[in-house]
Design a protein around this motif. Structure first.
Motif, PDB file in Angstrom:
ATOM      1  N   GLN A  24       0.825  -1.205   0.000  1.00  0.00           N
ATOM      2  CA  GLN A  24       0.000   0.000   0.000  1.00  0.00           C
ATOM      3  C   GLN A  24       0.861   1.256   0.000  1.00  0.00           C
ATOM      4  O   GLN A  24       0.544   2.239  -0.666  1.00  0.00           O
ATOM      5  N   VAL A  25       1.961   1.230   0.733  1.00  0.00           N
ATOM      6  CA  VAL A  25       2.863   2.385   0.767  1.00  0.00           C
ATOM      7  C   VAL A  25       3.436   2.644  -0.619  1.00  0.00           C
ATOM      8  O   VAL A  25       3.494   3.791  -1.077  1.00  0.00           O
ATOM      9  N   LEU A  26       3.832   1.589  -1.321  1.00  0.00           N
ATOM     10  CA  LEU A  26       4.380   1.776  -2.663  1.00  0.00           C
ATOM     11  C   LEU A  26       3.345   2.357  -3.616  1.00  0.00           C
ATOM     12  O   LEU A  26       3.663   3.251  -4.412  1.00  0.00           O
ATOM     13  N   LEU A  27       2.106   1.883  -3.551  1.00  0.00           N
ATOM     14  CA  LEU A  27       1.070   2.451  -4.416  1.00  0.00           C
ATOM     15  C   LEU A  27       0.847   3.927  -4.108  1.00  0.00           C
ATOM     16  O   LEU A  27       0.696   4.749  -5.006  1.00  0.00           O
ATOM     17  N   ASN A  28       0.832   4.275  -2.842  1.00  0.00           N
ATOM     18  CA  ASN A  28       0.591   5.664  -2.457  1.00  0.00           C
ATOM     19  C   ASN A  28       1.765   6.571  -2.804  1.00  0.00           C
ATOM     20  O   ASN A  28       1.572   7.744  -3.109  1.00  0.00           O
ATOM     21  N   ARG A  29       2.992   6.043  -2.741  1.00  0.00           N
ATOM     22  CA  ARG A  29       4.166   6.869  -3.017  1.00  0.00           C
ATOM     23  C   ARG A  29       4.220   7.351  -4.454  1.00  0.00           C
ATOM     24  O   ARG A  29       4.851   8.360  -4.742  1.00  0.00           O
ATOM     25  N   SER A  30       3.554   6.683  -5.367  1.00  0.00           N
ATOM     26  CA  SER A  30       3.578   7.158  -6.746  1.00  0.00           C
ATOM     27  C   SER A  30       2.815   8.471  -6.883  1.00  0.00           C
ATOM     28  O   SER A  30       3.010   9.203  -7.836  1.00  0.00           O
ATOM     29  N   HIS A  31       1.968   8.784  -5.918  1.00  0.00           N
ATOM     30  CA  HIS A  31       1.218  10.042  -5.941  1.00  0.00           C
ATOM     31  C   HIS A  31       1.917  11.141  -5.149  1.00  0.00           C
ATOM     32  O   HIS A  31       1.437  12.266  -5.125  1.00  0.00           O
ATOM     33  N   HIS A  32       3.010  10.827  -4.484  1.00  0.00           N
ATOM     34  CA  HIS A  32       3.755  11.797  -3.668  1.00  0.00           C
ATOM     35  C   HIS A  32       5.195  11.870  -4.158  1.00  0.00           C
ATOM     36  O   HIS A  32       6.125  11.832  -3.368  1.00  0.00           O
ATOM     37  N   GLN A  33       5.360  11.975  -5.449  1.00  0.00           N
ATOM     38  CA  GLN A  33       6.685  11.823  -6.023  1.00  0.00           C
ATOM     39  C   GLN A  33       7.559  13.058  -5.889  1.00  0.00           C
ATOM     40  O   GLN A  33       7.079  14.160  -5.771  1.00  0.00           O
ATOM     41  N   TRP A  34       8.810  12.787  -5.962  1.00  0.00           N
ATOM     42  CA  TRP A  34       9.870  13.754  -6.247  1.00  0.00           C
ATOM     43  C   TRP A  34      10.194  14.708  -5.115  1.00  0.00           C
ATOM     44  O   TRP A  34      10.832  15.715  -5.347  1.00  0.00           O
ATOM     45  N   ARG A  35       9.780  14.418  -3.905  1.00  0.00           N
ATOM     46  CA  ARG A  35      10.208  15.273  -2.800  1.00  0.00           C
ATOM     47  C   ARG A  35      11.699  15.124  -2.561  1.00  0.00           C
ATOM     48  O   ARG A  35      12.403  16.111  -2.395  1.00  0.00           O
ATOM     49  N   GLY A  36      12.168  13.886  -2.547  1.00  0.00           N
ATOM     50  CA  GLY A  36      13.605  13.647  -2.371  1.00  0.00           C
ATOM     51  C   GLY A  36      14.402  14.193  -3.535  1.00  0.00           C
ATOM     52  O   GLY A  36      15.452  14.815  -3.355  1.00  0.00           O
ATOM     53  N   ALA A  37      13.908  13.985  -4.748  1.00  0.00           N
ATOM     54  CA  ALA A  37      14.603  14.480  -5.936  1.00  0.00           C
ATOM     55  C   ALA A  37      14.624  16.005  -5.944  1.00  0.00           C
ATOM     56  O   ALA A  37      15.623  16.618  -6.334  1.00  0.00           O
ATOM     57  N   GLY A  38      13.543  16.618  -5.519  1.00  0.00           N
ATOM     58  CA  GLY A  38      13.496  18.078  -5.462  1.00  0.00           C
ATOM     59  C   GLY A  38      14.494  18.642  -4.476  1.00  0.00           C
ATOM     60  O   GLY A  38      15.152  19.656  -4.742  1.00  0.00           O
ATOM     61  N   PHE A  39      14.633  17.988  -3.327  1.00  0.00           N
ATOM     62  CA  PHE A  39      15.603  18.418  -2.321  1.00  0.00           C
ATOM     63  C   PHE A  39      17.023  18.299  -2.868  1.00  0.00           C
ATOM     64  O   PHE A  39      17.832  19.216  -2.732  1.00  0.00           O
ATOM     65  N   ILE A  40      17.323  17.169  -3.506  1.00  0.00           N
ATOM     66  CA  ILE A  40      18.655  16.966  -4.079  1.00  0.00           C
ATOM     67  C   ILE A  40      18.918  18.000  -5.172  1.00  0.00           C
ATOM     68  O   ILE A  40      20.006  18.587  -5.248  1.00  0.00           O
ATOM     69  N   ALA A  41      17.921  18.265  -6.022  1.00  0.00           N
ATOM     70  CA  ALA A  41      18.082  19.251  -7.093  1.00  0.00           C
ATOM     71  C   ALA A  41      18.284  20.660  -6.534  1.00  0.00           C
ATOM     72  O   ALA A  41      19.078  21.440  -7.077  1.00  0.00           O
ATOM     73  N   LEU A  42      17.589  20.990  -5.458  1.00  0.00           N
ATOM     74  CA  LEU A  42      17.752  22.293  -4.831  1.00  0.00           C
ATOM     75  C   LEU A  42      19.183  22.477  -4.326  1.00  0.00           C
ATOM     76  O   LEU A  42      19.818  23.500  -4.604  1.00  0.00           O
ATOM     77  N   VAL A  43      19.691  21.495  -3.611  1.00  0.00           N
ATOM     78  CA  VAL A  43      21.059  21.588  -3.091  1.00  0.00           C
ATOM     79  C   VAL A  43      22.053  21.622  -4.244  1.00  0.00           C
ATOM     80  O   VAL A  43      23.012  22.408  -4.229  1.00  0.00           O
ATOM     81  N   ALA A  44      21.838  20.800  -5.276  1.00  0.00           N
ATOM     82  CA  ALA A  44      22.741  20.810  -6.431  1.00  0.00           C
ATOM     83  C   ALA A  44      22.727  22.170  -7.120  1.00  0.00           C
ATOM     84  O   ALA A  44      23.771  22.670  -7.553  1.00  0.00           O
ATOM     85  N   GLY A  45      21.551  22.799  -7.210  1.00  0.00           N
ATOM     86  CA  GLY A  45      21.459  24.132  -7.797  1.00  0.00           C
ATOM     87  C   GLY A  45      22.199  25.174  -6.975  1.00  0.00           C
ATOM     88  O   GLY A  45      22.880  26.037  -7.522  1.00  0.00           O
ATOM     89  N   LEU A  46      22.064  25.080  -5.659  1.00  0.00           N
ATOM     90  CA  LEU A  46      22.774  26.015  -4.780  1.00  0.00           C
ATOM     91  C   LEU A  46      24.281  25.827  -4.887  1.00  0.00           C
ATOM     92  O   LEU A  46      25.040  26.805  -4.856  1.00  0.00           O
TER      93      LEU A  46
END
Length: 137
Positions: A24-46
């Motif tokens: 169930q967690v895996l099914l739900n995570r597809s609707h809450h995507q990219w928080r981790g990727a966004g954080f990594i991209a923010l730091v990489a941009g900085l």
């Protein structure tokens, strides 16, 4: 009584739920995507812009903090695609999609107003039912 900050409480709940109901967690995570990727991209941009305090070594903590979330998002997205095709977990219902795969019931049921991800589900519903234009404007 002392309450935990919301992000920390959410993290504890995520790991608790991952241990008790991983499908169930895996099914739900597809609707809450990219928080981790966004954080990594923010730091990489900085780091790329050269903001003081963000040396190239800042990417290591960003990957350690955001990487597991990003990996879970990717696994959830893949599992959700397989679930939608009816290839896995036909006994489960996605809490955001609101229907079993392949049951012919594609009618959207709005989530309760107190649902934390109501906006995400509503935006997904709008995108899914948006007509596709075949002409270039």
């Amino acid at each position: 009584m002392h309450r935990l900050p919301r992000p920390i409480a959410d993290l504890f709940c995520l790991w608790r739920d991952l241990a008790t109901s991983p499908r169930q967690v895996l099914l739900n995570r597809s609707h809450h995507q990219w928080r981790g990727a966004g954080f990594i991209a923010l730091v990489a941009g900085l780091v790329a812009v050269g903001v003081p305090g963000f040396a190239p070594g800042s990417l290591i903590p960003a990957l350690l903090l955001g990487g597991p979330s990003w990996a879970l998002d990717l696994a959830g997205s893949y599992a959700h695609d397989l679930w939608e095709d009816g290839r896995i977990w036909s006994d489960l219902e996605c809490e955001c999609c609101g229907s079993d795969p392949g049951d012919g019931d594609d009618e959207f049921e709005p989530p309760a107003p107190d649902d934390d991800d109501w906006l995400g589900c509503e935006l997904e519903r709008l995108v899914r039912h948006q007509p596709v234009s075949t002409t270039n404007a």
